[in-house]
Write an enzyme that holds these catalytic residues in place. Structure first.
Site, PDB file in Angstrom:
ATOM      1  N   ASP A 207       0.912  -1.113   0.065  1.00 55.43           N
ATOM      2  CA  ASP A 207       0.068   0.093  -0.008  1.00 55.43           C
ATOM      3  C   ASP A 207       0.846   1.078   0.293  1.00 55.43           C
ATOM      4  O   ASP A 207       1.929   1.343   1.150  1.00 55.43           O
ATOM      5  CB  ASP A 207      -0.580   0.120   1.287  1.00 55.43           C
ATOM      6  CG  ASP A 207      -1.938   1.257   1.179  1.00 55.43           C
ATOM      7  OD1 ASP A 207      -2.882   1.449   0.285  1.00 55.43           O
ATOM      8  OD2 ASP A 207      -1.680   2.434   2.510  1.00 55.43           O
ATOM      9  N   GLU A 275      14.802 -15.286   0.020  1.00 48.04           N
ATOM     10  CA  GLU A 275      15.507 -15.944   0.459  1.00 48.04           C
ATOM     11  C   GLU A 275      14.234 -17.929   0.290  1.00 48.04           C
ATOM     12  O   GLU A 275      14.875 -18.638   1.525  1.00 48.04           O
ATOM     13  CB  GLU A 275      15.454 -15.254   1.974  1.00 48.04           C
ATOM     14  CG  GLU A 275      17.003 -15.018   2.478  1.00 48.04           C
ATOM     15  CD  GLU A 275      16.910 -14.211   3.896  1.00 48.04           C
ATOM     16  OE1 GLU A 275      16.170 -14.213   4.571  1.00 48.04           O
ATOM     17  OE2 GLU A 275      18.023 -13.228   3.464  1.00 48.04           O
TER      18      GLU A 275
END
Length: 560
Positions: A207, A275
Protein backbone atom coordinates in the site's frame (compact mmCIF):
# COMPACT_ATOMS: atom_id res chain seq x y z
CA UNK A 1 14.48 -22.52 -14.02
CA UNK A 2 11.42 -20.98 -12.35
CA UNK A 3 7.90 -20.45 -13.67
CA UNK A 4 7.73 -16.74 -12.82
CA UNK A 5 3.99 -17.22 -12.41
CA UNK A 6 3.48 -13.56 -11.58
CA UNK A 7 4.41 -12.43 -15.12
CA UNK A 8 1.15 -13.72 -16.58
CA UNK A 9 -1.15 -14.24 -13.59
CA UNK A 10 -4.78 -13.16 -13.37
CA UNK A 11 -5.04 -11.88 -9.79
CA UNK A 12 -8.40 -11.30 -8.09
CA UNK A 13 -8.67 -8.65 -5.40
CA UNK A 14 -10.76 -9.54 -2.36
CA UNK A 15 -11.97 -6.73 -0.13
CA UNK A 16 -12.61 -8.88 2.97
CA UNK A 17 -15.27 -6.63 4.52
CA UNK A 18 -17.46 -7.04 1.46
CA UNK A 19 -16.71 -10.45 -0.04
CA UNK A 20 -18.55 -13.03 2.09
CA UNK A 21 -19.81 -13.07 5.68
CA UNK A 22 -19.78 -16.50 7.37
CA UNK A 23 -21.09 -15.51 10.81
CA UNK A 24 -23.93 -13.16 9.86
CA UNK A 25 -22.68 -10.02 11.60
CA UNK A 26 -22.84 -7.99 8.38
CA UNK A 27 -19.11 -7.83 7.78
CA UNK A 28 -17.15 -10.22 5.57
CA UNK A 29 -14.58 -12.50 7.15
CA UNK A 30 -11.85 -15.04 6.42
CA UNK A 31 -14.16 -18.02 6.85
CA UNK A 32 -16.47 -16.43 4.30
CA UNK A 33 -13.60 -16.15 1.84
CA UNK A 34 -12.74 -19.82 2.36
CA UNK A 35 -16.35 -20.82 1.73
CA UNK A 36 -16.38 -19.09 -1.66
CA UNK A 37 -13.00 -20.16 -3.05
CA UNK A 38 -14.76 -22.79 -5.16
CA UNK A 39 -16.45 -19.96 -7.08
CA UNK A 40 -13.11 -18.28 -7.74
CA UNK A 41 -11.67 -21.57 -8.96
CA UNK A 42 -14.68 -21.78 -11.31
CA UNK A 43 -13.93 -18.26 -12.53
CA UNK A 44 -10.39 -19.28 -13.43
CA UNK A 45 -8.11 -16.87 -11.59
CA UNK A 46 -4.52 -17.69 -10.55
CA UNK A 47 -4.20 -15.80 -7.27
CA UNK A 48 -6.12 -13.72 -4.77
CA UNK A 49 -5.00 -10.50 -3.14
CA UNK A 50 -6.62 -9.66 0.19
CA UNK A 51 -7.03 -6.10 1.41
CA UNK A 52 -6.14 -5.73 5.12
CA UNK A 53 -7.64 -8.07 7.71
CA UNK A 54 -5.23 -7.12 10.54
CA UNK A 55 -6.20 -5.90 14.01
CA UNK A 56 -7.54 -2.39 13.45
CA UNK A 57 -10.04 0.13 14.81
CA UNK A 58 -11.31 0.31 11.20
CA UNK A 59 -11.20 4.08 10.87
CA UNK A 60 -10.07 3.52 7.28
CA UNK A 61 -11.47 0.05 6.62
CA UNK A 62 -8.40 -1.74 7.96
CA UNK A 63 -5.75 0.43 6.34
CA UNK A 64 -5.17 1.72 9.86
CA UNK A 65 -3.29 -1.21 11.37
CA UNK A 66 -2.92 -1.63 15.13
CA UNK A 67 -1.21 -5.06 15.01
CA UNK A 68 0.45 -6.23 11.80
CA UNK A 69 0.84 -9.85 12.96
CA UNK A 70 -2.67 -10.76 14.01
CA UNK A 71 -6.17 -11.02 12.53
CA UNK A 72 -8.84 -8.57 13.61
CA UNK A 73 -11.58 -10.48 15.49
CA UNK A 74 -14.10 -9.04 13.01
CA UNK A 75 -12.45 -11.20 10.34
CA UNK A 76 -11.59 -14.26 12.42
CA UNK A 77 -8.35 -15.72 13.75
CA UNK A 78 -4.91 -16.72 12.57
CA UNK A 79 -6.25 -20.29 12.41
CA UNK A 80 -8.95 -19.06 10.00
CA UNK A 81 -6.22 -17.44 7.92
CA UNK A 82 -4.22 -20.66 7.82
CA UNK A 83 -7.32 -22.63 6.80
CA UNK A 84 -8.00 -20.17 3.98
CA UNK A 85 -4.43 -20.41 2.66
CA UNK A 86 -4.56 -24.20 2.78
CA UNK A 87 -7.89 -24.31 0.91
CA UNK A 88 -6.67 -21.83 -1.68
CA UNK A 89 -3.50 -23.84 -2.22
CA UNK A 90 -5.57 -27.04 -2.63
CA UNK A 91 -7.46 -25.28 -5.43
CA UNK A 92 -4.33 -24.03 -7.16
CA UNK A 93 -4.85 -20.43 -6.03
CA UNK A 94 -1.96 -18.38 -4.63
CA UNK A 95 -2.48 -15.85 -1.82
CA UNK A 96 -1.13 -12.29 -1.74
CA UNK A 97 -1.85 -10.02 1.23
CA UNK A 98 -1.85 -6.27 1.67
CA UNK A 99 0.96 -4.60 3.61
CA UNK A 100 0.52 -1.04 4.91
CA UNK A 101 3.99 0.37 5.67
CA UNK A 102 3.47 4.11 5.25
CA UNK A 103 1.49 4.54 8.46
CA UNK A 104 -0.02 2.66 11.38
CA UNK A 105 -3.17 3.17 13.40
CA UNK A 106 -2.97 5.66 16.24
CA UNK A 107 -3.92 2.67 18.42
CA UNK A 108 -0.68 0.85 17.51
CA UNK A 109 1.39 0.29 20.66
CA UNK A 110 4.27 2.25 19.17
CA UNK A 111 2.17 5.37 18.65
CA UNK A 112 0.61 5.11 22.08
CA UNK A 113 4.15 4.95 23.52
CA UNK A 114 5.11 7.97 21.42
CA UNK A 115 2.21 10.01 22.82
CA UNK A 116 3.31 9.16 26.35
CA UNK A 117 6.98 9.99 25.68
CA UNK A 118 8.56 13.46 25.50
CA UNK A 119 9.65 15.34 22.37
CA UNK A 120 12.95 14.05 21.07
CA UNK A 121 12.43 10.56 22.52
CA UNK A 122 13.21 7.28 20.75
CA UNK A 123 9.50 6.47 20.81
CA UNK A 124 8.58 9.62 18.87
CA UNK A 125 11.45 9.10 16.44
CA UNK A 126 9.57 6.16 14.89
CA UNK A 127 6.97 8.63 13.58
CA UNK A 128 7.16 12.11 12.07
CA UNK A 129 6.68 14.38 15.06
CA UNK A 130 7.69 18.01 14.55
CA UNK A 131 7.45 21.28 16.42
CA UNK A 132 4.88 23.69 15.05
CA UNK A 133 5.54 26.98 13.30
CA UNK A 134 4.78 30.41 14.71
CA UNK A 135 5.81 31.98 18.01
CA UNK A 136 3.78 29.51 20.07
CA UNK A 137 4.19 26.55 17.74
CA UNK A 138 0.47 26.65 17.05
CA UNK A 139 0.74 26.46 13.25
CA UNK A 140 1.40 23.12 11.49
CA UNK A 141 4.99 22.42 10.39
CA UNK A 142 4.06 22.85 6.71
CA UNK A 143 1.05 23.29 4.43
CA UNK A 144 0.54 19.66 3.38
CA UNK A 145 -3.01 18.43 2.91
CA UNK A 146 -4.28 14.96 3.73
CA UNK A 147 -5.23 12.60 0.88
CA UNK A 148 -8.64 12.48 2.55
CA UNK A 149 -8.96 16.28 2.73
CA UNK A 150 -8.05 18.75 5.46
CA UNK A 151 -4.61 19.28 7.02
CA UNK A 152 -2.01 16.49 7.12
CA UNK A 153 -0.88 17.47 10.64
CA UNK A 154 -2.51 17.04 14.04
CA UNK A 155 -1.25 18.61 17.25
CA UNK A 156 -0.98 16.44 20.34
CA UNK A 157 -1.69 17.26 23.94
CA UNK A 158 1.39 16.41 25.94
CA UNK A 159 1.17 14.22 29.07
CA UNK A 160 1.24 17.35 31.25
CA UNK A 161 -1.84 18.73 29.43
CA UNK A 162 -0.10 21.42 27.39
CA UNK A 163 -0.32 21.76 23.58
CA UNK A 164 2.65 19.97 22.11
CA UNK A 165 4.20 18.72 18.91
CA UNK A 166 2.47 17.90 15.65
CA UNK A 167 2.51 14.54 13.88
CA UNK A 168 2.19 13.89 10.15
CA UNK A 169 -0.64 11.81 8.71
CA UNK A 170 -0.93 11.83 4.93
CA UNK A 171 -4.25 10.05 5.39
CA UNK A 172 -6.66 10.23 8.33
CA UNK A 173 -5.56 11.73 11.64
CA UNK A 174 -5.85 8.20 13.05
CA UNK A 175 -3.10 7.06 10.64
CA UNK A 176 0.25 8.57 11.73
CA UNK A 177 3.08 8.21 9.21
CA UNK A 178 6.15 6.19 10.15
CA UNK A 179 9.59 7.77 9.83
CA UNK A 180 11.33 5.39 7.45
CA UNK A 181 14.74 6.91 8.13
CA UNK A 182 14.51 5.14 11.50
CA UNK A 183 16.16 1.70 11.65
CA UNK A 184 13.63 0.49 14.25
CA UNK A 185 10.90 0.90 11.62
CA UNK A 186 12.88 -0.93 8.95
CA UNK A 187 13.69 -3.86 11.25
CA UNK A 188 10.09 -4.13 12.43
CA UNK A 189 8.82 -4.51 8.88
CA UNK A 190 11.43 -7.17 8.15
CA UNK A 191 9.93 -9.04 11.10
CA UNK A 192 6.41 -8.54 9.75
CA UNK A 193 7.36 -9.78 6.29
CA UNK A 194 8.92 -12.92 7.74
CA UNK A 195 5.89 -13.58 9.95
CA UNK A 196 3.54 -13.84 6.97
CA UNK A 197 6.04 -15.50 4.63
CA UNK A 198 6.51 -18.19 7.25
CA UNK A 199 2.71 -18.69 7.20
CA UNK A 200 2.88 -19.40 3.47
CA UNK A 201 1.76 -16.23 1.73
CA UNK A 202 2.89 -15.86 -1.88
CA UNK A 203 3.58 -12.15 -1.69
CA UNK A 204 2.51 -8.67 -0.69
CA UNK A 205 0.68 -5.85 -2.36
CA UNK A 206 2.39 -2.82 -0.85
CA UNK A 207 0.00 0.00 0.00
CA UNK A 208 1.20 3.52 -0.86
CA UNK A 209 4.46 2.10 -2.22
CA UNK A 210 5.36 5.56 -3.53
CA UNK A 211 5.13 7.06 -0.04
CA UNK A 212 7.13 6.30 3.10
CA UNK A 213 10.10 8.59 2.34
CA UNK A 214 9.56 12.35 2.58
CA UNK A 215 11.80 15.05 1.12
CA UNK A 216 14.39 16.51 3.46
CA UNK A 217 13.08 19.50 5.36
CA UNK A 218 9.41 18.65 4.61
CA UNK A 219 8.99 21.66 2.29
CA UNK A 220 5.64 23.30 1.62
CA UNK A 221 3.81 21.92 -1.44
CA UNK A 222 0.46 22.61 -3.07
CA UNK A 223 -0.71 19.88 -5.47
CA UNK A 224 -2.53 20.70 -8.72
CA UNK A 225 -6.24 21.20 -8.19
CA UNK A 226 -7.12 18.73 -10.95
CA UNK A 227 -4.88 15.96 -9.65
CA UNK A 228 -6.00 12.69 -8.10
CA UNK A 229 -5.73 12.33 -4.35
CA UNK A 230 -2.92 9.75 -4.46
CA UNK A 231 -0.63 11.59 -6.87
CA UNK A 232 0.28 10.46 -10.37
CA UNK A 233 -0.82 12.34 -13.47
CA UNK A 234 -3.40 15.06 -13.62
CA UNK A 235 -5.81 13.13 -15.86
CA UNK A 236 -7.22 11.39 -12.79
CA UNK A 237 -9.55 8.44 -13.34
CA UNK A 238 -12.26 10.05 -15.39
CA UNK A 239 -14.61 8.59 -17.95
CA UNK A 240 -14.44 11.72 -20.06
CA UNK A 241 -13.68 10.67 -23.64
CA UNK A 242 -10.63 12.83 -24.21
CA UNK A 243 -7.17 11.72 -25.31
CA UNK A 244 -4.75 12.36 -22.44
CA UNK A 245 -1.08 12.91 -22.91
CA UNK A 246 0.96 9.85 -21.92
CA UNK A 247 4.03 11.66 -20.74
CA UNK A 248 7.51 10.20 -20.74
CA UNK A 249 9.01 13.17 -18.90
CA UNK A 250 8.92 13.47 -15.11
CA UNK A 251 6.65 16.17 -13.78
CA UNK A 252 6.64 18.12 -10.55
CA UNK A 253 6.89 15.57 -7.75
CA UNK A 254 5.19 16.00 -4.41
CA UNK A 255 7.75 15.91 -1.57
CA UNK A 256 5.84 13.02 0.01
CA UNK A 257 5.40 10.85 -3.11
CA UNK A 258 7.95 8.97 -5.19
CA UNK A 259 11.12 10.00 -3.37
CA UNK A 260 14.23 8.08 -4.44
CA UNK A 261 14.82 6.68 -0.95
CA UNK A 262 11.89 4.27 -1.25
CA UNK A 263 13.91 2.12 -3.64
CA UNK A 264 16.46 1.22 -0.95
CA UNK A 265 13.59 -0.18 1.12
CA UNK A 266 12.37 -2.41 -1.69
CA UNK A 267 15.86 -3.67 -2.53
CA UNK A 268 16.14 -4.73 1.10
CA UNK A 269 12.74 -6.45 1.00
CA UNK A 270 13.51 -8.19 -2.30
CA UNK A 271 16.60 -9.81 -0.75
CA UNK A 272 14.46 -11.02 2.13
CA UNK A 273 11.76 -12.48 -0.14
CA UNK A 274 14.35 -14.17 -2.33
CA UNK A 275 15.42 -16.23 0.70
CA UNK A 276 12.05 -18.02 0.51
CA UNK A 277 11.10 -20.74 -1.99
CA UNK A 278 8.22 -20.55 -4.43
CA UNK A 279 8.61 -17.11 -6.00
CA UNK A 280 7.14 -14.80 -3.38
CA UNK A 281 6.37 -11.40 -4.90
CA UNK A 282 6.03 -7.69 -4.16
CA UNK A 283 3.43 -5.64 -6.03
CA UNK A 284 3.55 -1.84 -5.80
CA UNK A 285 0.66 0.55 -5.41
CA UNK A 286 2.65 3.47 -6.83
CA UNK A 287 0.61 6.42 -8.09
CA UNK A 288 3.44 8.17 -9.93
CA UNK A 289 3.80 9.64 -13.38
CA UNK A 290 5.09 9.03 -16.05
CA UNK A 291 5.21 5.31 -16.82
CA UNK A 292 9.04 5.12 -17.13
CA UNK A 293 9.16 6.43 -13.57
CA UNK A 294 6.73 3.74 -12.39
CA UNK A 295 9.07 1.17 -13.95
CA UNK A 296 11.74 2.12 -11.38
CA UNK A 297 9.69 0.22 -8.79
CA UNK A 298 10.07 -3.03 -10.77
CA UNK A 299 13.74 -3.03 -11.66
CA UNK A 300 15.28 -6.53 -11.37
CA UNK A 301 16.41 -6.06 -7.75
CA UNK A 302 13.22 -4.38 -6.49
CA UNK A 303 9.55 -5.27 -6.79
CA UNK A 304 8.03 -7.76 -9.23
CA UNK A 305 4.95 -5.80 -10.31
CA UNK A 306 3.54 -2.28 -10.16
CA UNK A 307 -0.09 -1.40 -10.75
CA UNK A 308 -0.57 0.32 -14.07
CA UNK A 309 -2.68 3.28 -12.98
CA UNK A 310 -1.98 5.11 -16.25
CA UNK A 311 -3.97 2.34 -17.95
CA UNK A 312 -6.74 2.43 -15.33
CA UNK A 313 -7.09 6.19 -15.79
CA UNK A 314 -7.25 6.03 -19.59
CA UNK A 315 -10.71 6.70 -21.05
CA UNK A 316 -12.47 4.41 -23.53
CA UNK A 317 -10.84 6.05 -26.53
CA UNK A 318 -8.92 4.30 -29.32
CA UNK A 319 -5.90 6.61 -29.70
CA UNK A 320 -5.53 6.99 -25.93
CA UNK A 321 -5.65 3.23 -25.38
CA UNK A 322 -3.08 2.48 -28.09
CA UNK A 323 -0.79 5.13 -26.66
CA UNK A 324 -0.96 3.89 -23.06
CA UNK A 325 -0.57 0.24 -24.09
CA UNK A 326 2.55 1.05 -26.12
CA UNK A 327 3.95 3.23 -23.34
CA UNK A 328 3.29 0.51 -20.76
CA UNK A 329 4.94 -2.29 -22.72
CA UNK A 330 7.92 -0.06 -23.50
CA UNK A 331 8.41 1.23 -19.95
CA UNK A 332 8.05 -2.09 -18.11
CA UNK A 333 9.80 -4.06 -20.84
CA UNK A 334 12.81 -1.75 -20.58
CA UNK A 335 13.48 -3.09 -17.06
CA UNK A 336 12.53 -6.68 -17.82
CA UNK A 337 9.23 -6.54 -15.93
CA UNK A 338 5.74 -7.48 -17.12
CA UNK A 339 3.16 -4.79 -17.56
CA UNK A 340 0.12 -5.11 -15.36
CA UNK A 341 -3.39 -4.16 -16.43
CA UNK A 342 -6.20 -3.09 -14.12
CA UNK A 343 -9.55 -1.33 -14.51
CA UNK A 344 -11.07 -1.35 -11.00
CA UNK A 345 -10.06 -1.63 -7.35
CA UNK A 346 -11.25 -0.62 -3.89
CA UNK A 347 -10.09 2.99 -4.32
CA UNK A 348 -11.69 3.96 -7.65
CA UNK A 349 -15.17 4.18 -9.13
CA UNK A 350 -16.08 0.80 -10.63
CA UNK A 351 -15.35 0.78 -14.34
CA UNK A 352 -18.88 -0.36 -15.23
CA UNK A 353 -19.77 3.21 -14.26
CA UNK A 354 -16.51 5.19 -14.55
CA UNK A 355 -15.80 4.59 -18.24
CA UNK A 356 -19.12 6.16 -19.20
CA UNK A 357 -19.13 9.17 -16.85
CA UNK A 358 -19.19 12.37 -18.92
CA UNK A 359 -17.81 14.77 -16.31
CA UNK A 360 -14.32 14.77 -14.77
CA UNK A 361 -14.13 12.64 -11.63
CA UNK A 362 -10.72 12.75 -9.90
CA UNK A 363 -9.59 9.57 -8.19
CA UNK A 364 -10.79 9.43 -4.60
CA UNK A 365 -13.70 11.84 -5.04
CA UNK A 366 -16.27 9.11 -5.71
CA UNK A 367 -19.78 9.50 -7.09
CA UNK A 368 -23.10 10.22 -5.47
CA UNK A 369 -26.53 11.67 -5.98
CA UNK A 370 -25.24 15.18 -6.69
CA UNK A 371 -22.53 14.08 -9.15
CA UNK A 372 -22.82 15.20 -12.76
CA UNK A 373 -22.46 13.17 -15.93
CA UNK A 374 -23.69 9.85 -14.51
CA UNK A 375 -24.38 7.13 -17.10
CA UNK A 376 -27.26 4.72 -17.39
CA UNK A 377 -26.41 1.20 -16.28
CA UNK A 378 -26.75 -0.75 -19.52
CA UNK A 379 -24.53 1.50 -21.68
CA UNK A 380 -21.96 1.62 -18.89
CA UNK A 381 -21.92 -2.16 -18.55
CA UNK A 382 -21.58 -2.64 -22.30
CA UNK A 383 -18.50 -0.43 -22.37
CA UNK A 384 -17.03 -2.15 -19.30
CA UNK A 385 -17.45 -5.61 -20.83
CA UNK A 386 -15.69 -4.41 -23.98
CA UNK A 387 -12.89 -2.79 -21.96
CA UNK A 388 -12.29 -5.94 -19.91
CA UNK A 389 -12.27 -8.09 -23.04
CA UNK A 390 -9.53 -5.88 -24.45
CA UNK A 391 -7.54 -5.85 -21.19
CA UNK A 392 -7.52 -9.64 -20.75
CA UNK A 393 -6.04 -10.06 -24.23
CA UNK A 394 -2.93 -8.02 -23.44
CA UNK A 395 0.45 -9.57 -22.58
CA UNK A 396 1.37 -9.34 -18.92
CA UNK A 397 -0.52 -9.80 -15.65
CA UNK A 398 -4.12 -8.70 -15.04
CA UNK A 399 -5.85 -7.63 -11.84
CA UNK A 400 -9.60 -8.02 -11.33
CA UNK A 401 -11.60 -6.45 -8.50
CA UNK A 402 -14.26 -8.48 -6.74
CA UNK A 403 -17.69 -8.05 -8.31
CA UNK A 404 -16.56 -6.71 -11.65
CA UNK A 405 -17.10 -10.21 -13.04
CA UNK A 406 -20.78 -9.68 -12.17
CA UNK A 407 -20.93 -6.31 -13.93
CA UNK A 408 -21.50 -4.47 -10.66
CA UNK A 409 -21.77 -0.69 -11.09
CA UNK A 410 -20.74 1.94 -8.58
CA UNK A 411 -23.48 2.30 -5.97
CA UNK A 412 -24.43 5.95 -6.35
CA UNK A 413 -27.42 6.24 -4.01
CA UNK A 414 -25.92 5.26 -0.67
CA UNK A 415 -27.64 7.22 2.11
CA UNK A 416 -25.39 9.79 3.70
CA UNK A 417 -25.73 8.22 7.12
CA UNK A 418 -24.39 4.89 5.82
CA UNK A 419 -21.13 6.25 4.45
CA UNK A 420 -17.89 5.32 6.24
CA UNK A 421 -15.03 6.58 4.05
CA UNK A 422 -12.92 9.16 5.92
CA UNK A 423 -12.95 11.30 2.77
CA UNK A 424 -16.70 11.92 3.20
CA UNK A 425 -16.23 13.21 6.75
CA UNK A 426 -12.98 15.14 6.27
CA UNK A 427 -14.47 17.07 3.31
CA UNK A 428 -17.83 17.63 5.01
CA UNK A 429 -19.57 15.68 2.26
CA UNK A 430 -17.93 17.57 -0.60
CA UNK A 431 -16.35 14.32 -1.82
CA UNK A 432 -18.30 11.07 -1.64
CA UNK A 433 -15.23 8.87 -1.30
CA UNK A 434 -14.92 5.18 -2.05
CA UNK A 435 -17.85 3.47 -0.33
CA UNK A 436 -19.71 3.09 -3.63
CA UNK A 437 -17.26 0.48 -4.93
CA UNK A 438 -17.15 -1.40 -1.61
CA UNK A 439 -20.76 -2.50 -1.18
CA UNK A 440 -20.97 -6.21 -0.21
CA UNK A 441 -21.26 -8.71 -3.04
CA UNK A 442 -24.42 -10.52 -4.18
CA UNK A 443 -24.10 -14.30 -4.39
CA UNK A 444 -27.71 -15.57 -4.43
CA UNK A 445 -30.47 -13.30 -5.68
CA UNK A 446 -33.22 -14.62 -3.39
CA UNK A 447 -31.19 -15.07 -0.19
CA UNK A 448 -30.85 -12.69 2.77
CA UNK A 449 -28.24 -10.00 1.96
CA UNK A 450 -28.23 -11.59 -1.51
CA UNK A 451 -26.11 -14.42 -0.12
CA UNK A 452 -23.39 -12.16 1.29
CA UNK A 453 -24.15 -13.72 4.67
CA UNK A 454 -26.78 -15.85 6.40
CA UNK A 455 -28.69 -12.81 7.68
CA UNK A 456 -29.90 -9.52 6.21
CA UNK A 457 -27.02 -7.68 7.88
CA UNK A 458 -24.69 -5.76 5.56
CA UNK A 459 -22.22 -3.10 6.69
CA UNK A 460 -23.15 -1.00 3.66
CA UNK A 461 -26.68 -1.22 2.24
CA UNK A 462 -27.03 -3.27 -0.94
CA UNK A 463 -29.23 -1.95 -3.76
CA UNK A 464 -32.23 -3.93 -5.03
CA UNK A 465 -30.38 -4.24 -8.36
CA UNK A 466 -28.04 -6.76 -6.65
CA UNK A 467 -30.74 -9.47 -6.92
CA UNK A 468 -30.57 -9.62 -10.72
CA UNK A 469 -26.77 -9.33 -10.76
CA UNK A 470 -26.17 -12.08 -8.16
CA UNK A 471 -23.74 -14.82 -9.08
CA UNK A 472 -26.35 -17.59 -9.09
CA UNK A 473 -28.42 -15.63 -11.63
CA UNK A 474 -25.39 -15.49 -13.98
CA UNK A 475 -23.63 -18.82 -13.44
CA UNK A 476 -23.96 -20.94 -16.57
CA UNK A 477 -26.06 -18.31 -18.36
CA UNK A 478 -24.74 -17.69 -21.86
CA UNK A 479 -23.92 -14.03 -22.44
CA UNK A 480 -23.83 -13.11 -18.74
CA UNK A 481 -20.96 -10.99 -17.54
CA UNK A 482 -19.76 -13.80 -15.25
CA UNK A 483 -19.56 -16.24 -18.16
CA UNK A 484 -17.86 -13.63 -20.36
CA UNK A 485 -15.10 -13.26 -17.73
CA UNK A 486 -14.82 -17.01 -17.31
CA UNK A 487 -14.52 -17.58 -21.06
CA UNK A 488 -11.97 -14.78 -21.47
CA UNK A 489 -9.79 -16.11 -18.64
CA UNK A 490 -9.93 -19.66 -20.05
CA UNK A 491 -9.00 -18.49 -23.56
CA UNK A 492 -6.29 -16.25 -22.15
CA UNK A 493 -4.71 -19.28 -20.51
CA UNK A 494 -5.30 -21.60 -23.48
CA UNK A 495 -3.60 -19.23 -25.91
CA UNK A 496 -0.93 -18.09 -23.42
CA UNK A 497 -1.80 -14.45 -24.07
CA UNK A 498 -0.07 -13.31 -20.88
CA UNK A 499 3.34 -14.19 -22.29
CA UNK A 500 2.51 -13.20 -25.87
CA UNK A 501 3.72 -10.36 -28.07
CA UNK A 502 1.49 -7.54 -29.25
CA UNK A 503 1.33 -6.48 -32.90
CA UNK A 504 -0.91 -3.61 -34.02
CA UNK A 505 -3.08 -4.27 -37.06
CA UNK A 506 -3.35 -1.46 -39.63
CA UNK A 507 -6.30 -0.41 -41.75
CA UNK A 508 -8.81 0.54 -39.05
CA UNK A 509 -10.22 3.95 -38.06
CA UNK A 510 -8.71 5.67 -35.02
CA UNK A 511 -11.68 4.64 -32.89
CA UNK A 512 -10.80 0.94 -33.30
CA UNK A 513 -8.08 -0.84 -31.33
CA UNK A 514 -6.96 -3.82 -33.41
CA UNK A 515 -4.09 -6.11 -32.46
CA UNK A 516 -2.71 -9.60 -32.75
CA UNK A 517 -1.38 -11.50 -29.75
CA UNK A 518 -0.03 -14.83 -30.94
CA UNK A 519 -2.86 -16.83 -32.51
CA UNK A 520 -5.57 -14.36 -31.43
CA UNK A 521 -6.77 -11.22 -33.21
CA UNK A 522 -8.50 -8.66 -30.99
CA UNK A 523 -10.68 -5.85 -32.34
CA UNK A 524 -12.24 -3.30 -29.94
CA UNK A 525 -14.59 -0.62 -31.27
CA UNK A 526 -14.52 2.45 -29.01
CA UNK A 527 -16.42 4.59 -31.53
CA UNK A 528 -20.05 5.02 -32.59
CA UNK A 529 -19.86 3.44 -36.05
CA UNK A 530 -19.86 -0.33 -36.70
CA UNK A 531 -16.81 -1.75 -38.47
CA UNK A 532 -16.33 -4.90 -40.54
CA UNK A 533 -14.45 -7.75 -38.86
CA UNK A 534 -11.53 -9.53 -40.52
CA UNK A 535 -11.65 -13.21 -41.36
CA UNK A 536 -11.39 -15.73 -38.53
CA UNK A 537 -13.62 -17.75 -36.24
CA UNK A 538 -15.05 -15.80 -33.32
CA UNK A 539 -13.53 -17.00 -30.05
CA UNK A 540 -15.09 -14.37 -27.76
CA UNK A 541 -17.40 -11.39 -28.15
CA UNK A 542 -18.33 -8.93 -25.43
CA UNK A 543 -21.78 -8.56 -27.05
CA UNK A 544 -23.84 -10.66 -29.45
CA UNK A 545 -22.79 -10.11 -33.08
CA UNK A 546 -24.88 -9.91 -36.23
CA UNK A 547 -22.90 -11.18 -39.17
CA UNK A 548 -19.36 -9.79 -39.45
CA UNK A 549 -20.17 -6.32 -38.17
CA UNK A 550 -18.59 -5.12 -34.91
CA UNK A 551 -20.93 -2.62 -33.22
CA UNK A 552 -19.95 0.28 -30.98
CA UNK A 553 -18.54 -0.46 -27.52
CA UNK A 554 -17.82 -4.08 -28.36
CA UNK A 555 -14.66 -6.21 -28.38
CA UNK A 556 -14.17 -9.47 -30.23
CA UNK A 557 -11.43 -12.13 -30.23
CA UNK A 558 -10.85 -14.04 -33.47
CA UNK A 559 -8.73 -17.04 -34.34
CA UNK A 560 -5.82 -15.66 -36.37
Amino acid sequence: MTSEWWRTAAIYQIYPRSFADANGDGMGDLAGITSRLEELQYLGIDAIWLSPFYTSPQRDAGYDVADYCDVDPRFGTLADFDDMVAEARARGIRVIIDLVPNHSSDEHEWFQAALAAPAGSAERARYLFRDGRGPAGDEPPNNWESVFGGPAWTRVVEPDGTPGQWYLHLFDSSQPDFDWTNEDVREEFRRILRFWLDRGVDGFRVDVAHGMIKADGLPDYTPPAEGGSMGGGASAASGVALEPEISTEPGDSAPYWGQDGVHDIYRDWRKLLDEYPGERILAAEAWVDPLPRVAKWVRPDEMHQAFNFAYLETPWNGPALRKVIDASLDAFGAVGAPSTWVLSNHDVVRHATRLSVTEANPQGHGLGARSKGLPAYEPGLRRARAATSLMLALPGSSYLYQGEELGLPEVIDLPDEAREDPTWFRTNGERYGRDGCRVPLPWEGSAPSYGFGPTDASWLPQPAQWAELARDRQRGVEGSTLELYRAALALRREHDLGSGTLEWLPGYPDSVVALRNGAVIVVANTGDTPVELPAGDVLLASEALTGRSLPADTTVWLAA
